[in-house]
Design a protein around this motif. Sequence first.
Motif, PDB file in Angstrom:
ATOM      1  N   ARG A 181      13.343   1.496  -4.767  1.00  0.00           N
ATOM      2  CA  ARG A 181      12.805   0.203  -4.422  1.00  0.00           C
ATOM      3  C   ARG A 181      12.759   0.027  -3.002  1.00  0.00           C
ATOM      4  O   ARG A 181      13.021  -1.150  -2.405  1.00  0.00           O
ATOM      5  N   PHE A 182      12.486   1.180  -2.248  1.00  0.00           N
ATOM      6  CA  PHE A 182      12.225   1.058  -0.698  1.00  0.00           C
ATOM      7  C   PHE A 182      11.006   0.510  -0.277  1.00  0.00           C
ATOM      8  O   PHE A 182       9.888   0.332  -1.335  1.00  0.00           O
ATOM      9  N   THR A 183      10.981  -0.114   0.644  1.00  0.00           N
ATOM     10  CA  THR A 183       9.884  -1.024   1.258  1.00  0.00           C
ATOM     11  C   THR A 183       9.833  -0.341   2.566  1.00  0.00           C
ATOM     12  O   THR A 183      10.781   0.343   3.230  1.00  0.00           O
ATOM     13  N   GLY A 184       8.666  -0.772   3.257  1.00  0.00           N
ATOM     14  CA  GLY A 184       8.374  -0.112   4.828  1.00  0.00           C
ATOM     15  C   GLY A 184       8.872  -0.651   5.597  1.00  0.00           C
ATOM     16  O   GLY A 184       8.491  -0.911   6.873  1.00  0.00           O
ATOM     17  N   ASP A 185      10.278  -1.199   5.613  1.00  0.00           N
ATOM     18  CA  ASP A 185      10.971  -1.793   6.737  1.00  0.00           C
ATOM     19  C   ASP A 185      11.121  -0.988   7.967  1.00  0.00           C
ATOM     20  O   ASP A 185      11.747   0.030   7.714  1.00  0.00           O
ATOM     21  N   ALA A 186      10.459  -1.335   8.900  1.00  0.00           N
ATOM     22  CA  ALA A 186      10.466  -0.609  10.141  1.00  0.00           C
ATOM     23  C   ALA A 186      11.820   0.067  10.672  1.00  0.00           C
ATOM     24  O   ALA A 186      12.047   0.939  11.187  1.00  0.00           O
ATOM     25  N   GLU A 187      12.793  -1.133  10.743  1.00  0.00           N
ATOM     26  CA  GLU A 187      14.460  -0.817  11.088  1.00  0.00           C
ATOM     27  C   GLU A 187      14.908   0.232  10.258  1.00  0.00           C
ATOM     28  O   GLU A 187      15.523   1.101  10.871  1.00  0.00           O
ATOM     29  N   THR A 188      14.810  -0.032   9.058  1.00  0.00           N
ATOM     30  CA  THR A 188      15.442   0.912   7.991  1.00  0.00           C
ATOM     31  C   THR A 188      14.940   2.354   8.109  1.00  0.00           C
ATOM     32  O   THR A 188      15.652   3.334   8.267  1.00  0.00           O
ATOM     33  N   PHE A 189      13.556   2.302   8.095  1.00  0.00           N
ATOM     34  CA  PHE A 189      13.047   3.901   8.433  1.00  0.00           C
ATOM     35  C   PHE A 189      13.007   4.559   9.695  1.00  0.00           C
ATOM     36  O   PHE A 189      13.127   5.646   9.714  1.00  0.00           O
ATOM     37  N   ALA A 190      13.196   3.861  10.657  1.00  0.00           N
ATOM     38  CA  ALA A 190      13.526   4.179  12.014  1.00  0.00           C
ATOM     39  C   ALA A 190      15.008   4.744  12.041  1.00  0.00           C
ATOM     40  O   ALA A 190      14.860   5.902  12.422  1.00  0.00           O
ATOM     41  N   SER A 228       4.057   2.007   1.140  1.00  0.00           N
ATOM     42  CA  SER A 228       2.732   1.902   1.430  1.00  0.00           C
ATOM     43  C   SER A 228       2.456   2.207   2.933  1.00  0.00           C
ATOM     44  O   SER A 228       3.313   3.235   3.627  1.00  0.00           O
ATOM     45  N   ASP A 229       1.641   1.719   3.398  1.00  0.00           N
ATOM     46  CA  ASP A 229       1.028   2.578   5.089  1.00  0.00           C
ATOM     47  C   ASP A 229       2.121   2.098   6.113  1.00  0.00           C
ATOM     48  O   ASP A 229       2.215   2.683   6.833  1.00  0.00           O
ATOM     49  N   ASP A 230       2.777   1.062   5.773  1.00  0.00           N
ATOM     50  CA  ASP A 230       3.579   0.410   6.849  1.00  0.00           C
ATOM     51  C   ASP A 230       4.899   1.236   6.924  1.00  0.00           C
ATOM     52  O   ASP A 230       5.451   1.602   8.191  1.00  0.00           O
ATOM     53  N   HIS A 288       7.425  15.219   0.007  1.00  0.00           N
ATOM     54  CA  HIS A 288       6.621  14.579  -1.173  1.00  0.00           C
ATOM     55  C   HIS A 288       6.405  13.249  -1.023  1.00  0.00           C
ATOM     56  O   HIS A 288       7.362  12.417  -0.866  1.00  0.00           O
ATOM     57  N   LEU A 289       5.204  12.863  -0.897  1.00  0.00           N
ATOM     58  CA  LEU A 289       4.929  11.444  -0.500  1.00  0.00           C
ATOM     59  C   LEU A 289       3.702  11.154  -1.497  1.00  0.00           C
ATOM     60  O   LEU A 289       2.775  10.199  -1.166  1.00  0.00           O
ATOM     61  N   SER A 290       3.605  11.363  -2.696  1.00  0.00           N
ATOM     62  CA  SER A 290       2.832  11.124  -3.724  1.00  0.00           C
ATOM     63  C   SER A 290       3.307   9.710  -4.444  1.00  0.00           C
ATOM     64  O   SER A 290       4.240   9.202  -4.524  1.00  0.00           O
ATOM     65  N   ALA A 291       2.209   9.124  -4.639  1.00  0.00           N
ATOM     66  CA  ALA A 291       1.968   7.853  -5.219  1.00  0.00           C
ATOM     67  C   ALA A 291       3.000   6.785  -4.479  1.00  0.00           C
ATOM     68  O   ALA A 291       4.023   6.262  -5.294  1.00  0.00           O
ATOM     69  N   ILE A 292       2.829   6.599  -3.142  1.00  0.00           N
ATOM     70  CA  ILE A 292       3.590   5.607  -2.402  1.00  0.00           C
ATOM     71  C   ILE A 292       2.670   4.426  -1.989  1.00  0.00           C
ATOM     72  O   ILE A 292       3.190   3.752  -0.969  1.00  0.00           O
ATOM     73  N   GLY A 293       1.327   4.360  -2.496  1.00  0.00           N
ATOM     74  CA  GLY A 293       0.412   3.211  -1.955  1.00  0.00           C
ATOM     75  C   GLY A 293      -0.167   3.512  -0.610  1.00  0.00           C
ATOM     76  O   GLY A 293      -0.564   2.484  -0.064  1.00  0.00           O
TER      77      GLY A 293
END
Length: 444
Positions: free
Chosen positions: A112-121, A144-146, A164-169
Amino acid sequence: MGTKFAPRVPLSSRGYIDRMDAGLTSIRGAQEIISMISSRRFVTKLILGHNELSDDGCVVLFTFLASAVGRKYRIAEISLNSNSIGNRGLAAISQYLNGNQALKELFLQNNRFTGDAETFASFTTALNTSHLELLSLTTNRSLSDDFVEVFLPFLDSPHLREVHLSAIGLTSRAAPHLIAYLSSPRCRLHTLKCNGNTLGFRAVKSIVRAIERHNFSLLTVELYSNHLAGPVSSDNTSEDDDDDEAGGPASIDAWKASDTQIRRVLLRNAHLKRETEREALQLLRYARPLLLSSAGASARCADFSCSAPPSSVVLAHSPVSGGGFPFRALPTELQLHIMSFLAPTLSPAQRIRIYTYASSHATLPRAGLFLPGRGGGGGGGSLCVLDPASMSFGAVLGGCAGGKCAGALNSVVCHKEQQRAEWLTAVGCSAYDPHRDGEGDPAL
């Protein structure tokens, strides 16, 4: 009554904790896993997919793994797919990943990850300091793209080989970031899987074009099922897309042509990789005796701590007798230029790194590494050691003959091959280098 033997148990399974679909939930589930880890002397794999650890359980588990006690377990693979883990759990994973030299494969599909900038940085920073080789984020549809906008511009891991970045929007917005990463020297991947997104035909075509022009390390690329339901996007993903279709979805023939093109590019990369590795090893074989000083090597090896250089070194440095060609008397630039013809596929920078390695006494192999055999001064085989991860109790071992190690089990790791691959990576010759500036003598 015949003697009964215990069933063969692979030694590797003693280091596996496989609790897939075991009903592990939250903190209690994490504590059960920690208890299992603590009861073992070593753990190499954690297979925990299809449970419900969630953020709470993930934080507890990785807080333990990141502790002084937990880091004693050199875990090489962790699978946490379908565990309802969100960004808080990913932050705990990042702390464990930071500087980790043991973990090689991390599977995080369908969480259930989201593209939160701080988390993925933070995650990207930790990834760059680790030795992780494979990362799977497939089917995390909320990324997603974020996510790509934060992840790829800062991804610079020297060890990452498969993503692997399949099916991530992903949509066509992600294409410029994919293109920039795949075109840069920061990309050392040999496998990229990006199926099941909605990049669109123009974006996929631009990605393929970028790989063809700038990327020579990729050997496997999957971009299947990236069509759009509506018209092709008009977003500019490349500097010269004027030959793309301007309206309507791309035809099946167009997709097939794109697939054919990427297959051709990957075959090119594989061929150039083989040639680069072959020529790098060949150049080292001749550069070592020609560039290494025999006198210095003899002094350095007086205590028998390293292997003496071949006798051809002495011939290269000694006064010429019998009319031999005084190669060593030539200017250094000319020597290197002559040797460059042994490896025409290599770039000047690659050849220089090999020359530097070959001319250093510090890179001579240690005598203690050789077992009795042809490789180290005896009469046996090549340097091989048993790999416990693939052995079974009661197995009958053979030699390294016939291309098989330990007979039919093939359960011996030939260190010569492993060290060869490590050396090729260390001198930057595990892939073709397209930078051909200064062709000819690399020293000029």
